[in-house]
Design an enzyme around this catalytic site. Structure first.
Site, PDB file in Angstrom:
ATOM      1  N   GLY A 182       0.837  -1.199   0.000  1.00  0.00           N
ATOM      2  CA  GLY A 182       0.000   0.000   0.000  1.00  0.00           C
ATOM      3  C   GLY A 182       0.867   1.241   0.000  1.00  0.00           C
ATOM      4  O   GLY A 182       2.099   1.161   0.136  1.00  0.00           O
ATOM      5  N   LEU A 183       0.204   2.367  -0.126  1.00  0.00           N
ATOM      6  CA  LEU A 183       0.902   3.651  -0.172  1.00  0.00           C
ATOM      7  C   LEU A 183       1.680   3.917   1.120  1.00  0.00           C
ATOM      8  O   LEU A 183       1.345   3.356   2.177  1.00  0.00           O
ATOM      9  CB  LEU A 183      -0.118   4.785  -0.347  1.00  0.00           C
ATOM     10  CG  LEU A 183      -0.864   4.840  -1.686  1.00  0.00           C
ATOM     11  CD1 LEU A 183      -1.987   5.866  -1.605  1.00  0.00           C
ATOM     12  CD2 LEU A 183       0.091   5.163  -2.837  1.00  0.00           C
ATOM     13  N   SER A 184       2.667   4.782   1.033  1.00  0.00           N
ATOM     14  CA  SER A 184       3.333   5.250   2.243  1.00  0.00           C
ATOM     15  C   SER A 184       2.279   5.907   3.143  1.00  0.00           C
ATOM     16  O   SER A 184       1.450   6.679   2.663  1.00  0.00           O
ATOM     17  CB  SER A 184       4.413   6.275   1.872  1.00  0.00           C
ATOM     18  OG  SER A 184       5.011   6.781   3.037  1.00  0.00           O
TER      19      SER A 184
ATOM     20  N   SER B  28       3.209  -0.780   8.323  1.00  0.00           N
ATOM     21  CA  SER B  28       4.042  -1.110   9.484  1.00  0.00           C
ATOM     22  C   SER B  28       3.174  -1.230  10.735  1.00  0.00           C
ATOM     23  O   SER B  28       3.416  -2.096  11.586  1.00  0.00           O
ATOM     24  CB  SER B  28       5.115  -0.042   9.695  1.00  0.00           C
ATOM     25  OG  SER B  28       5.928   0.067   8.557  1.00  0.00           O
ATOM     26  N   THR B  29       2.174  -0.369  10.829  1.00  0.00           N
ATOM     27  CA  THR B  29       1.262  -0.414  11.979  1.00  0.00           C
ATOM     28  C   THR B  29       0.553  -1.768  12.037  1.00  0.00           C
ATOM     29  O   THR B  29       0.474  -2.401  13.100  1.00  0.00           O
ATOM     30  CB  THR B  29       0.226   0.723  11.874  1.00  0.00           C
ATOM     31  OG1 THR B  29       0.937   1.969  11.803  1.00  0.00           O
ATOM     32  CG2 THR B  29      -0.729   0.732  13.053  1.00  0.00           C
TER      33      THR B  29
ATOM     34  N   SER C 127       5.893  -1.738  -2.100  1.00  0.00           N
ATOM     35  CA  SER C 127       5.867  -2.675  -3.236  1.00  0.00           C
ATOM     36  C   SER C 127       4.835  -2.243  -4.284  1.00  0.00           C
ATOM     37  O   SER C 127       3.828  -2.915  -4.484  1.00  0.00           O
ATOM     38  CB  SER C 127       5.620  -4.114  -2.764  1.00  0.00           C
ATOM     39  OG  SER C 127       4.638  -4.231  -1.782  1.00  0.00           O
TER      40      SER C 127
ATOM     41  N   GLY D 256       9.958  10.933  -7.782  1.00  0.00           N
ATOM     42  CA  GLY D 256       9.573   9.524  -7.926  1.00  0.00           C
ATOM     43  C   GLY D 256       8.935   8.975  -6.667  1.00  0.00           C
ATOM     44  O   GLY D 256       9.200   7.838  -6.272  1.00  0.00           O
TER      45      GLY D 256
HETATM   46  N1  ATP Z   1      -5.529   1.932  11.638  1.00  0.00           N
HETATM   47  C1  ATP Z   1      -4.994   3.113  11.928  1.00  0.00           C
HETATM   48  N2  ATP Z   1      -5.696   4.023  12.610  1.00  0.00           N
HETATM   49  C2  ATP Z   1      -5.145   5.205  12.919  1.00  0.00           C
HETATM   50  N3  ATP Z   1      -3.912   5.613  12.583  1.00  0.00           N
HETATM   51  C3  ATP Z   1      -3.172   4.726  11.901  1.00  0.00           C
HETATM   52  C4  ATP Z   1      -3.670   3.450  11.539  1.00  0.00           C
HETATM   53  N4  ATP Z   1      -2.720   2.802  10.848  1.00  0.00           N
HETATM   54  C5  ATP Z   1      -1.669   3.642  10.798  1.00  0.00           C
HETATM   55  N5  ATP Z   1      -1.936   4.785  11.424  1.00  0.00           N
HETATM   56  C6  ATP Z   1      -1.019   5.939  11.550  1.00  0.00           C
HETATM   57  O1  ATP Z   1      -0.685   6.340  10.240  1.00  0.00           O
HETATM   58  C7  ATP Z   1       0.686   6.648  10.149  1.00  0.00           C
HETATM   59  C8  ATP Z   1       1.311   5.811   9.042  1.00  0.00           C
HETATM   60  O2  ATP Z   1       1.287   4.444   9.391  1.00  0.00           O
HETATM   61  P1  ATP Z   1       2.497   3.489   9.048  1.00  0.00           P
HETATM   62  O3  ATP Z   1       3.796   4.085   9.451  1.00  0.00           O
HETATM   63  O4  ATP Z   1       2.138   2.156   9.592  1.00  0.00           O
HETATM   64  O5  ATP Z   1       2.407   3.486   7.444  1.00  0.00           O
HETATM   65  P2  ATP Z   1       3.269   2.686   6.383  1.00  0.00           P
HETATM   66  O6  ATP Z   1       2.308   2.149   5.398  1.00  0.00           O
HETATM   67  O7  ATP Z   1       4.159   1.712   7.077  1.00  0.00           O
HETATM   68  O8  ATP Z   1       4.121   3.827   5.684  1.00  0.00           O
HETATM   69  P3  ATP Z   1       5.577   3.755   5.022  1.00  0.00           P
HETATM   70  O9  ATP Z   1       5.414   3.086   3.691  1.00  0.00           O
HETATM   71  O10 ATP Z   1       5.975   5.198   4.855  1.00  0.00           O
HETATM   72  O11 ATP Z   1       6.490   3.004   5.935  1.00  0.00           O
HETATM   73  C9  ATP Z   1       1.291   6.408  11.523  1.00  0.00           C
HETATM   74  O12 ATP Z   1       1.406   7.634  12.182  1.00  0.00           O
HETATM   75  C10 ATP Z   1       0.287   5.501  12.195  1.00  0.00           C
HETATM   76  O13 ATP Z   1       0.271   5.710  13.585  1.00  0.00           O
HETATM   77 MG    MG Z   2       6.227   1.514   7.202  1.00  0.00          MG
END
Ligand code: ATP
Ligand code: MG
Length: 208
Positions: free
Chosen positions: A38-40, A45-46, A112, A161
């Site tokens: 999924g998108l950044s 990671s959460t 990815s 990019g």
């Molecule tokens: N289900 C959720 N409810 C509320 N906030 C969330 C939830 N999931 C993630 N977040 C918040 O959104 C932000 C981004 O989440 P996370 O770091 O997990 O994204 P990511 O997809 O891993 O991004 P990246 O690709 O940049 O690593 C964090 O601050 C996290 O606390």
């Molecule tokens: Mg992450």
């Protein structure tokens, strides 16, 4: 670049006395790859961390391959141009496959963005044990969260990019699990993890 001496020859497969089935019996679980894309900022990671904690609480052995962390070591020689992204995913796919073969529930949390790269990772794993999880969160939500400040930099043209801004994200066509907002609200981290745990339970991964 990655292989200066050309394709290796005279390579054989060494069979080992203890196999995946033996390890799975030891662990009372089935090895698999939970590939979170999924998108950044979409919560990959959460989800991986919440799921890892939940599995640990249930006595299940898991491991997280997180895109950011791997770029500190295994993939620190790679950047973000298309071929580097492909090589990044290929390496993580191969490592994830090994971890699944070790009997672990291996979570790979990486943007990815390219379908063909994810499909490659699926193709090298046994199909049933590759579980693709699509964090289907709108760009606006991810951009609003922007915990690393990267969207802001990308919008200002200081990062080139960047996926979702000036580099494509290709959503999965055949994912096993889709996590998306309900009535415009993102499910909580626990709810997201529960959705994956339920899938793993139903498909029999949480027992040998
Ligand atoms: N289900 C959720 N409810 C509320 N906030 C969330 C939830 N999931 C993630 N977040 C918040 O959104 C932000 C981004 O989440 P996370 O770091 O997990 O994204 P990511 O997809 O891993 O991004 P990246 O690709 O940049 O690593 C964090 O601050 C996290 O606390
Ligand atoms: Mg992450």
């Amino acid at each position: 670049m990655y292989s200066s001496l050309g394709k290796p020859t005279n390579i054989f497969w060494q069979e080992c006395p203890v196999g995946k089935a033996d390890r799975q019996k030891l662990l009372n679980q089935k090895g698999c790859v939970v590939w979170i894309t999924g998108l950044s900022g979409s919560g990959k990671s959460t989800l991986a961390c919440t799921l890892g904690r939940e599995l640990h609480n249930r006595g299940k052995l898991s491991y997280i391959l997180d895109g950011d962390n791997l770029r500190h070591g295994l993939n620190k020689d790679l950047g973000f141009k298309a071929e580097d992204r492909t090589e990044n995913i290929r390496r993580v796919g191969e490592v994830a496959k090994l971890f699944a073969d070790a009997g672990l529930i291996c979570m790979a949390s990486l943007i990815s963005p390219y379908r063909k790269d994810r499909d490659f990772c699926r193709s090298i794993s046994s199909d049933a044990s590759f579980i693709e999880v699509f964090m289907n969160m709108p760009l606006e939500l991810c951009e609003e969260r922007d915990p690393k400040g990267l969207y802001k930099l990308a919008r200002a043209g200081k990062i080139k990019g960047f996926t979702g801004i000036d580099d494509p994200y290709e959503p999965p066509l055949n994912c096993e699990i889709e996590i998306r907002p309900e009535n415009g609200v993102c499910p909580s981290p626990c709810t997201m993890a529960e959705q994956v745990v339920t899938y793993l339970e139903e498909k029999g991964f949480l027992q040998e």
